[in-house]
Design a protein around this motif. Structure first.
Motif, PDB file in Angstrom:
ATOM      1  N   VAL A  70      31.723  37.548  37.828  1.00  0.00           N
ATOM      2  CA  VAL A  70      30.952  38.135  38.924  1.00  0.00           C
ATOM      3  C   VAL A  70      31.408  37.510  40.239  1.00  0.00           C
ATOM      4  O   VAL A  70      31.590  36.285  40.312  1.00  0.00           O
ATOM      5  CB  VAL A  70      29.443  37.879  38.710  1.00  0.00           C
ATOM      6  CG1 VAL A  70      28.633  38.399  39.900  1.00  0.00           C
ATOM      7  CG2 VAL A  70      28.966  38.542  37.419  1.00  0.00           C
ATOM      8  N   TRP A  94      29.950  42.915  39.822  1.00  0.00           N
ATOM      9  CA  TRP A  94      30.436  42.710  38.459  1.00  0.00           C
ATOM     10  C   TRP A  94      31.924  43.034  38.415  1.00  0.00           C
ATOM     11  O   TRP A  94      32.332  44.143  38.725  1.00  0.00           O
ATOM     12  CB  TRP A  94      29.653  43.608  37.497  1.00  0.00           C
ATOM     13  CG  TRP A  94      29.911  43.346  36.063  1.00  0.00           C
ATOM     14  CD1 TRP A  94      29.411  42.333  35.300  1.00  0.00           C
ATOM     15  CD2 TRP A  94      30.719  44.137  35.189  1.00  0.00           C
ATOM     16  NE1 TRP A  94      29.861  42.436  34.006  1.00  0.00           N
ATOM     17  CE2 TRP A  94      30.668  43.537  33.908  1.00  0.00           C
ATOM     18  CE3 TRP A  94      31.496  45.281  35.347  1.00  0.00           C
ATOM     19  CZ2 TRP A  94      31.348  44.044  32.809  1.00  0.00           C
ATOM     20  CZ3 TRP A  94      32.167  45.805  34.248  1.00  0.00           C
ATOM     21  CH2 TRP A  94      32.095  45.187  33.005  1.00  0.00           C
ATOM     22  N   TRP A 100      34.659  41.967  32.046  1.00  0.00           N
ATOM     23  CA  TRP A 100      34.359  41.026  30.980  1.00  0.00           C
ATOM     24  C   TRP A 100      35.525  40.911  30.013  1.00  0.00           C
ATOM     25  O   TRP A 100      36.422  41.755  29.983  1.00  0.00           O
ATOM     26  CB  TRP A 100      33.091  41.444  30.234  1.00  0.00           C
ATOM     27  CG  TRP A 100      33.181  42.730  29.455  1.00  0.00           C
ATOM     28  CD1 TRP A 100      33.173  44.003  29.963  1.00  0.00           C
ATOM     29  CD2 TRP A 100      33.256  42.884  28.033  1.00  0.00           C
ATOM     30  NE1 TRP A 100      33.255  44.916  28.953  1.00  0.00           N
ATOM     31  CE2 TRP A 100      33.300  44.274  27.754  1.00  0.00           C
ATOM     32  CE3 TRP A 100      33.286  41.980  26.960  1.00  0.00           C
ATOM     33  CZ2 TRP A 100      33.368  44.771  26.457  1.00  0.00           C
ATOM     34  CZ3 TRP A 100      33.348  42.489  25.669  1.00  0.00           C
ATOM     35  CH2 TRP A 100      33.392  43.861  25.425  1.00  0.00           C
ATOM     36  N   THR A 134      37.995  44.128  30.005  1.00  0.00           N
ATOM     37  CA  THR A 134      37.614  45.358  30.702  1.00  0.00           C
ATOM     38  C   THR A 134      37.388  44.984  32.152  1.00  0.00           C
ATOM     39  O   THR A 134      36.623  44.054  32.442  1.00  0.00           O
ATOM     40  CB  THR A 134      36.330  45.952  30.109  1.00  0.00           C
ATOM     41  OG1 THR A 134      36.552  46.279  28.737  1.00  0.00           O
ATOM     42  CG2 THR A 134      35.909  47.190  30.876  1.00  0.00           C
ATOM     43  N   THR A 154      27.618  39.992  27.500  1.00  0.00           N
ATOM     44  CA  THR A 154      27.524  41.216  28.285  1.00  0.00           C
ATOM     45  C   THR A 154      26.147  41.856  28.169  1.00  0.00           C
ATOM     46  O   THR A 154      25.645  42.421  29.130  1.00  0.00           O
ATOM     47  CB  THR A 154      28.622  42.199  27.822  1.00  0.00           C
ATOM     48  OG1 THR A 154      29.882  41.555  27.976  1.00  0.00           O
ATOM     49  CG2 THR A 154      28.617  43.450  28.663  1.00  0.00           C
TER      50      THR A 154
END
Lengths: 116, 109
Positions: free
Chosen positions: A37, A47, A50, A59, A100
């Motif tokens: 983040v 964001w 992750w 991703t 997540t």
């Protein structure tokens, strides 16, 4: 107890690269994803994406593709965020957060300052 | 580009009740967006409060509650205390990616 401890502040020149670390302890590292983040000075949270700590698959959020790479060293329970070709607008606090689905535990943040 | 919208600022009196909301530019917020809420005080990392619309973490005070309200995610603070003054962020899931709201600055006055 669960802890995420991030590396210290960085001062970089435009065009350089930076690698921020996030060391996990108190749980099995590969059971929970790590999210990244960004928070620019005086701004809100963004964001970035992750990384699956089991498969190593990342991703990336829209707007964070191209110059950032997430990576892992599972042998030391550590996730990394690397940003290349740094620009002044990359100046921000960067946080890692566990899981997540819950974003439950957060690192203390790493301040990256890009200035000539 | 999906936009998540929160009230920029709200003011509440001590011992009062306040509701913060979180709207999506794509339409109504549902449980499928798995709404989360975070509190951030100056100079500190965000702290997770709510996940999965209304589930609390073990450290979340009972006076915080999450819900869906009128097509938005909502965070309600009851019996507000001075230490609840902070920025609050929601986070929504959009099929593989998460998007934060712009944050609400809550003043306790």
């Amino acid at each position: 107890q669960v802890q995420l401890v991030q590396s210290g502040s960085e001062l970089k020149k435009p065009g350089a690269s930076v690698k921020v670390s996030c060391k996990a302890s108190g749980y099995t590292f590969t059971r929970y994803a790590i999210n990244w983040v960004r928070q620019a000075p005086g701004q809100g949270l963004e964001w970035m994406g992750w990384i699956n700590t089991n498969s190593g698959i990342s991703t990336y959020a829209q707007g964070f593709t191209g110059r950032i790479v997430f990576s892992l060293d599972t042998s030391v329970s550590t996730a990394y965020l690397q940003i290349s070709s740094l620009k002044a607008e990359d100046t921000a606090m960067y946080y890692c957060a566990r899981d997540t689905a819950q974003h439950d535990y957060w690192g203390q943040g790493t301040l990256v300052t890009v200035s000539s | 580009q999906t936009v998540v919208t929160q009230e920029p600022s709200l003011t509440v009196s001590p011992r009062g009740t306040v509701t913060l909301t979180c709207a999506s530019s794509t339409g109504a917020v549902t449980t499928g967006h798995y709404p989360m809420w975070f509190q951030q005080k100056p100079g500190q990392a965000p702290r997770a409060l709510i996940y999965g619309t209304s589930d609390k973490h073990s450290w979340t005070p009972a006076r915080f509650s999450g819900s869906l309200l009128g097509g938005k995610a909502a965070l309600t603070l009851s019996a507000v205390r001075p230490e609840d003054e902070a920025d609050y962020y929601c986070l929504l899931y959009f099929g593989g990616a998460w998007v934060f709201g712009g944050g609400t600055k809550l003043t306790v006055l």
